[in-house]
Each structure stands twice: as C-alpha cells, then as structure tokens.
Design a protein around this motif. Structure first.
Motif, PDB file in Angstrom:
ATOM      1  N   UNK A  24      52.394 -52.644 -11.215  1.00 44.54           N
ATOM      2  CA  UNK A  24      53.592 -52.163 -10.532  1.00 44.54           C
ATOM      3  C   UNK A  24      54.788 -52.995 -11.007  1.00 44.54           C
ATOM      4  N   UNK A  25      55.210 -52.772 -12.253  1.00 42.82           N
ATOM      5  CA  UNK A  25      56.246 -53.628 -12.834  1.00 42.82           C
ATOM      6  C   UNK A  25      57.564 -53.615 -12.072  1.00 42.82           C
ATOM      7  N   UNK A  26      57.838 -52.549 -11.322  1.00 42.32           N
ATOM      8  CA  UNK A  26      59.064 -52.509 -10.522  1.00 42.32           C
ATOM      9  C   UNK A  26      59.098 -53.639  -9.506  1.00 42.32           C
ATOM     10  N   UNK A  27      57.944 -53.987  -8.952  1.00 49.45           N
ATOM     11  CA  UNK A  27      57.881 -55.076  -7.974  1.00 49.45           C
ATOM     12  C   UNK A  27      58.242 -56.402  -8.627  1.00 49.45           C
ATOM     13  N   UNK A  28      57.663 -56.666  -9.785  1.00 50.46           N
ATOM     14  CA  UNK A  28      57.949 -57.933 -10.467  1.00 50.46           C
ATOM     15  C   UNK A  28      59.436 -58.040 -10.811  1.00 50.46           C
ATOM     16  N   UNK A  29      60.026 -56.954 -11.291  1.00 47.11           N
ATOM     17  CA  UNK A  29      61.444 -56.968 -11.648  1.00 47.11           C
ATOM     18  C   UNK A  29      62.316 -57.151 -10.402  1.00 47.11           C
ATOM     19  N   UNK A  30      61.976 -56.458  -9.329  1.00 46.19           N
ATOM     20  CA  UNK A  30      62.758 -56.570  -8.088  1.00 46.19           C
ATOM     21  C   UNK A  30      62.624 -57.962  -7.487  1.00 46.19           C
ATOM     22  N   UNK A  31      61.411 -58.525  -7.511  1.00 42.03           N
ATOM     23  CA  UNK A  31      61.202 -59.873  -6.969  1.00 42.03           C
ATOM     24  C   UNK A  31      62.019 -60.890  -7.758  1.00 42.03           C
ATOM     25  N   UNK A  32      61.983 -60.774  -9.081  1.00 40.40           N
ATOM     26  CA  UNK A  32      62.739 -61.709  -9.918  1.00 40.40           C
ATOM     27  C   UNK A  32      64.234 -61.582  -9.646  1.00 40.40           C
ATOM     28  N   UNK A  33      64.724 -60.359  -9.528  1.00 46.06           N
ATOM     29  CA  UNK A  33      66.152 -60.148  -9.290  1.00 46.06           C
ATOM     30  C   UNK A  33      66.577 -60.645  -7.906  1.00 46.06           C
ATOM     31  N   UNK A  34      65.752 -60.380  -6.885  1.00 44.80           N
ATOM     32  CA  UNK A  34      66.147 -60.731  -5.525  1.00 44.80           C
ATOM     33  C   UNK A  34      65.917 -62.198  -5.181  1.00 44.80           C
ATOM     34  N   UNK A  35      64.839 -62.782  -5.715  1.00 42.27           N
ATOM     35  CA  UNK A  35      64.486 -64.147  -5.319  1.00 42.27           C
ATOM     36  C   UNK A  35      64.305 -65.093  -6.511  1.00 42.27           C
ATOM     37  N   UNK A  36      63.629 -64.636  -7.537  1.00 40.27           N
ATOM     38  CA  UNK A  36      63.242 -65.507  -8.639  1.00 40.27           C
ATOM     39  C   UNK A  36      64.390 -66.152  -9.378  1.00 40.27           C
ATOM     40  N   UNK A  37      65.428 -65.371  -9.676  1.00 41.57           N
ATOM     41  CA  UNK A  37      66.546 -65.920 -10.448  1.00 41.57           C
ATOM     42  C   UNK A  37      67.240 -67.056  -9.701  1.00 41.57           C
ATOM     43  N   UNK A  38      67.504 -66.867  -8.418  1.00 43.96           N
ATOM     44  CA  UNK A  38      68.182 -67.910  -7.634  1.00 43.96           C
ATOM     45  C   UNK A  38      67.303 -69.153  -7.527  1.00 43.96           C
ATOM     46  N   UNK A  39      66.019 -68.955  -7.326  1.00 42.01           N
ATOM     47  CA  UNK A  39      65.103 -70.100  -7.215  1.00 42.01           C
ATOM     48  C   UNK A  39      64.948 -70.805  -8.544  1.00 42.01           C
ATOM     49  N   UNK A  40      64.899 -70.032  -9.626  1.00 40.70           N
ATOM     50  CA  UNK A  40      64.821 -70.650 -10.949  1.00 40.70           C
ATOM     51  C   UNK A  40      66.078 -71.445 -11.262  1.00 40.70           C
ATOM     52  N   UNK A  41      67.242 -70.970 -10.819  1.00 40.31           N
ATOM     53  CA  UNK A  41      68.485 -71.715 -11.038  1.00 40.31           C
ATOM     54  C   UNK A  41      68.401 -73.099 -10.401  1.00 40.31           C
ATOM     55  N   UNK A  42      67.830 -73.168  -9.202  1.00 36.75           N
ATOM     56  CA  UNK A  42      67.682 -74.462  -8.514  1.00 36.75           C
ATOM     57  C   UNK A  42      66.708 -75.341  -9.286  1.00 36.75           C
ATOM     58  N   UNK A  43      65.595 -74.774  -9.714  1.00 35.71           N
ATOM     59  CA  UNK A  43      64.605 -75.558 -10.466  1.00 35.71           C
ATOM     60  C   UNK A  43      65.179 -76.055 -11.789  1.00 35.71           C
ATOM     61  N   UNK A  44      65.949 -75.200 -12.461  1.00 37.08           N
ATOM     62  CA  UNK A  44      66.578 -75.620 -13.719  1.00 37.08           C
ATOM     63  C   UNK A  44      67.554 -76.769 -13.489  1.00 37.08           C
ATOM     64  N   UNK A  45      68.299 -76.703 -12.406  1.00 36.26           N
ATOM     65  CA  UNK A  45      69.238 -77.786 -12.088  1.00 36.26           C
ATOM     66  C   UNK A  45      68.496 -79.094 -11.854  1.00 36.26           C
ATOM     67  N   UNK A  46      67.334 -79.022 -11.206  1.00 32.99           N
ATOM     68  CA  UNK A  46      66.523 -80.224 -10.965  1.00 32.99           C
ATOM     69  C   UNK A  46      66.023 -80.795 -12.296  1.00 32.99           C
ATOM     70  N   UNK A  47      65.593 -79.930 -13.207  1.00 36.14           N
ATOM     71  CA  UNK A  47      65.116 -80.399 -14.511  1.00 36.14           C
ATOM     72  C   UNK A  47      66.272 -80.984 -15.333  1.00 36.14           C
ATOM     73  N   UNK A  48      67.447 -80.360 -15.251  1.00 42.11           N
ATOM     74  CA  UNK A  48      68.622 -80.913 -15.937  1.00 42.11           C
ATOM     75  C   UNK A  48      68.977 -82.292 -15.369  1.00 42.11           C
ATOM     76  N   UNK A  49      68.883 -82.423 -14.060  1.00 38.33           N
ATOM     77  CA  UNK A  49      69.166 -83.701 -13.403  1.00 38.33           C
ATOM     78  C   UNK A  49      68.188 -84.774 -13.901  1.00 38.33           C
ATOM     79  N   UNK A  50      66.902 -84.418 -14.005  1.00 37.87           N
ATOM     80  CA  UNK A  50      65.904 -85.378 -14.490  1.00 37.87           C
ATOM     81  C   UNK A  50      66.209 -85.783 -15.933  1.00 37.87           C
ATOM     82  N   UNK A  51      66.649 -84.831 -16.743  1.00 38.38           N
ATOM     83  CA  UNK A  51      67.018 -85.150 -18.130  1.00 38.38           C
ATOM     84  C   UNK A  51      68.221 -86.096 -18.151  1.00 38.38           C
TER      85      UNK A  51
END
Length: 189
Positions: free
Chosen positions: A109-136
C-alpha cells in the motif's frame, strides 16, 4: 441558524483506533478496510467516515495512536538522546510488530508510506538531521559526515534489527547495536 451537530464520542474514537490497530497488526495495510474497522469497533461505517474520510487517513491515525500520538517534531536533545529513544522503540515487541507492518505497507500500500512520510516522517527526519549536524559540529562525528547518509544508515540498521534480531532484545542490547553503527561512522560521545 446552523446547528453544530452531535459531539463526537471519545469512546467511539478510541474504539475505532483500537480496532484499526488490531486489524492493521493482524492483516496489514492491504487487507485493512473501513468496513472491517467499523464492525470490530461496534460502530457504523458512517461514524468512521465522519472522522476519517478515507482508508489512508484512518491508517495514519491508527499508527500514530499506537505511539501515543507523539508530536510531529519530537524534542531530541542530542545524539545520545536519539540513540536511547530509538533503542526503546526497537526493544518494545508491540512497536517492533507495528514497524514491520508499516514497512510491509511500502510494497502492499505505497500510498500509506508516502502519506506517512509527508505528514510525519519529513518533520521528524528534519529534527534527527539537526541532531546529527549538531553532533558533527561538536566534533562527535567526523567533519565530513553527511547527516542524511548517517540517518539513512541508522534507519536501515533499525530495519535490519527488526528483521534479524529476536523480539526479546532489551533496550540496552538495541542501544549497543545502534551505538556500534554510529561508532563505525566515526561517532565519539
């Protein structure tokens, strides 16, 4: 003069989400339907449709409810906090099962994966990326570390853990695994 309509029942909301989670875990996204959720929740289809106009939105709400409806952007202090939190998720058998179903939905059900990433995943990944940048920036990761690549490595390691390790792994074992991945990427706490 318009009327506001009947107030929504918190009991119906909870029953719908609980039934949805049970069905998603039992059958996966492809076999999941609003009709089945309504029947299991003991409500009408109209009651479900008033809250969730389509299957994808119902599945998104169901998945998020399993995590206690966390914020779109979690508060992650640093890489240590990220590793500990991720290990807690990987150590929880119920969350492991949910994550496997969500991962399986990519094919079914690829629509679910795309919708989940758009609604939640991108914002959460942005936070995780910021944490990794901070560690660097703090010198905990090599200066040439690409945070997006490291996030992909950690995410892939999480999926590998789900596929190859028993559901009886403790949070400490999961954290050691994730730390080993970070160590291979040059992480020094």
């Amino acid at each position: 003069m318009s009327t506001a309509g009947r107030p929504r029942s918190k009991e119906a909301d909870a029953a719908i989400l609980a039934a949805g989670l049970e069905l998603f875990l039992e059958r996966g996204a492809e076999a999941f339907s609003i009709e089945q959720v309504a029947k299991r929740a003991g409500v009408t289809r109209a009651t479900v449709y008033r809250r969730f106009p389509d299957k994808t939105r119902l599945l998104l709400a169901t998945i998020e409810s399993a995590y206690g409806s966390p914020p779109r952007k979690p508060e992650i202090r640093d890489l240590e906090h990220l590793l500990t939190a991720w290990a807690q998720v990987l150590a929880d058998p119920a969350q492991r099962r949910l994550l496997r179903r969500l991962y399986g939905a990519i094919e079914d059900y690829p629509e679910l994966a795309a919708a989940y990433q758009a609604q939640f995943g991108e914002a959460r990944d942005d936070v995780r990326l910021a944490v990794l940048e901070q560690a660097r920036e703090r010198g905990q990761l090599p200066a040439d570390t690409d945070p997006a690549v490291l996030l992909d490595l950690l995410t892939g390691a999480g999926w590998q853990h789900l596929a190859t390790r028993p559901d009886t792994c403790s949070a400490a074992e999961c954290e050691r695994f994730l730390r080993a991945v970070c160590h291979q990427a040059g992480y020094r706490s």
